[in-house]
Scaffold this active site. Sequence first.
Site, PDB file in Angstrom:
ATOM      1  N   GLU A 452       0.839  -1.201   0.000  1.00  0.00           N
ATOM      2  CA  GLU A 452       0.000   0.000   0.000  1.00  0.00           C
ATOM      3  C   GLU A 452       0.876   1.254   0.000  1.00  0.00           C
ATOM      4  OE1 GLU A 452      -2.922   2.234   3.237  1.00  0.00           O
ATOM      5  OE2 GLU A 452      -2.360   0.137   3.510  1.00  0.00           O
ATOM      6  N   ASP A 528      -1.389  -1.675   5.540  1.00  0.00           N
ATOM      7  CA  ASP A 528      -1.309  -1.154   6.904  1.00  0.00           C
ATOM      8  C   ASP A 528      -2.348  -1.816   7.800  1.00  0.00           C
ATOM      9  OD1 ASP A 528       0.620   0.525   5.966  1.00  0.00           O
ATOM     10  OD2 ASP A 528      -0.615   2.332   5.949  1.00  0.00           O
ATOM     11  N   ASP A 530      -4.532  -0.619   9.730  1.00  0.00           N
ATOM     12  CA  ASP A 530      -5.536   0.357  10.148  1.00  0.00           C
ATOM     13  C   ASP A 530      -6.761   0.211   9.261  1.00  0.00           C
ATOM     14  OD1 ASP A 530      -4.733   1.419   7.740  1.00  0.00           O
ATOM     15  OD2 ASP A 530      -3.836   3.231   8.585  1.00  0.00           O
ATOM     16  N   ASP A 532      -7.887   2.075   6.753  1.00  0.00           N
ATOM     17  CA  ASP A 532      -7.603   2.217   5.319  1.00  0.00           C
ATOM     18  C   ASP A 532      -6.922   0.974   4.764  1.00  0.00           C
ATOM     19  OD1 ASP A 532      -8.737   4.680   5.049  1.00  0.00           O
ATOM     20  OD2 ASP A 532      -6.880   5.807   5.335  1.00  0.00           O
TER      21      ASP A 532
END
Length: 664
Positions: A452, A528, A530, A532
């Site tokens: 990403e 990641d 998280d 997103d």
Amino acid sequence: MAGQKSGSAVAKKSEKPSSSEKSAPKAAKKGGDYGASSIQVLEGLEAVRKRPGMYIGSTDERGLHHLVYEVVDNSVDEAMAGHATRIVVRIHKDNSIEVTDDGRGVPVGKHSTGKDALEVVHTVLHAGGKFGGDGYKVSGGLHGVGVSVVNALSVKLRVESSRDGFIWAQEYERGKPKMKVTKVGPAHARRGTRTVFLPDPEVFSTTEYSFETLSNRLRESAYLNKGLWLTLIDDRADREATFYFQGGIVSFVRHLNRKRKVTHERPVYLERVDGTTSVEVAFQYQGDSWSETLLAFANNINTVDGGTHVTGFRAALTSSLNDWGRKNGAIKDNDPNLTGEDVREGLTAVISVKLVDPQFEGQTKAKLGTAEVKGIVQTAVNAGVLQFLEENPGDGKEVIRQALNAARGREAARKARDLVLRKGALEGSALPGKLADCQERDPAKSELYIVEGESAGGSAKQGRDRRFQAIFPLRGKLLNVEKARIDKILGSDNIRTLIVALGAGIQDSSSSFDLAKLRYHRVIIMTDADVDGAHIRTLLLTFFYRYMPAIIEAGYLYIAQPPLYRVSTGKETKYASSEKERDVAVASFKTKNVNVQRFKGLGEMNAEQLWETAMNPENRVFLQARIEDAAAANEIFEMLMGERVEPRRDFIKAEARKVQNLDV
């Protein structure tokens, strides 16, 4: 979609052969005397224990659950023969399984082999009532290996057969009888078979059964056998589920479409019996998805690769819609005929055929090969579809309008695909500029990390072992392919370049994915930890599931598990993937000065940290993407990524309380 922790099959970083590898040819020559004495004969069920994968596919979770399916399928065969109405599956606290039905009971009495018939069924391969005679006209278990294989791969198994007013029993250990077939009491009003078995931990990598996996299978069986009660009881967690569908496969289609916007309210249903072959088909169009959901079964076996019943259905659907559309002016004279791809867009269908002695292509029974079934299904579907169209002309015109839109989209997609191919030809064999390729050219030894963002891509490129690890950084969010037609998908820079990097094409209505051309046999999603990152991971999984499912089916798709925390003191460092692991790491350092770093994203990790935790084959942990249940996977992707908001909102409300750590 299921995840399984997995390490990498990649060798250690050193490419030099070990001393044992260098000396292997000499050792082989020394012990290479291959004669008659080298031939082994495995008696009875020894072959099953020696090579269990040949009989149940694998010795992981799938093979473990397959044991239950084999026993349950015998009970379902009793139901198809009209002798059973209820099946109960119980998971005991020790993960042993009990399957009970109210069928005729396993036959007992002296067999031509000299043994009791009940013992023969449970200890001899290819022994059963499905090879001729009047025992079963229609059955799913054709090879007669089911219950004997379960017996061979179980620490212990006990079977009780209630018939002729008595209960007869026998017990086994790893396939070997521990007692003779014994009359253990009167049956009173009881009738049927009770089997209890405990899988052998020496054979299986896990003996922990999944309630969800078993309930999905029983639900499917209930849909395919209307009027049959199937109950699953889990003593480990005090859970129970019962499945019964009087509507049969019509209920199945309604279930598949329950969170979709449908084109016509009532599913089309048709049933036909031709000699000894019965055909049931139910289908319904939905207007908020461009994908096709088609589940086909032969004698309750999910024929995932289709076969003659699917060919007959598709041919009849295409011809009948074209004939009726032209007759009623829904297709204009100057318009070309609708193709099969056009009429299948947005289609949800279930096909179930039951026949005597079906012919399957391959031991896995994934494709039906019985030739005469094609014509039987085609005739039945032609008549059923034309009757539906005549009785519901408004719905018929809407279905054809939808198919005509699909035809226009298909033409746009063809032009987009030609543009991609033409561009590739002009550029020769050059790979996308954003791809940092590896030196290895053997796909089995190569892996591609899809990461990403440019920042994480930079760390991954610096930290990788460039000999076998390639890096593909995404720029921005990936297109949600669940909401887009193929022409728009091929117009996306991220997707188009990823397709080129992988080298095997895509699977859609006009082209096929060629697994043999895939350039990497480990495709690893690394995002990641998280919100997103989870979103991007889901977008990628949706893309692979819809347009490259063969990568998942082959076991080539993985999800990296980079750590959330770095816990260090002095020169000592530990990594943790959860708060619990972090606390354990902190405690392990004791009265020392501990520094805890929380990684918000991959970009916060330097190249050395990323290599050590997520890319080094010695240390990394992956989740392997797997499709355990096609219908359930299809449903979850449509719910999470589809056009309709309401099902997604309901899911979030229901699951919100389970969230423990949320990065916003």
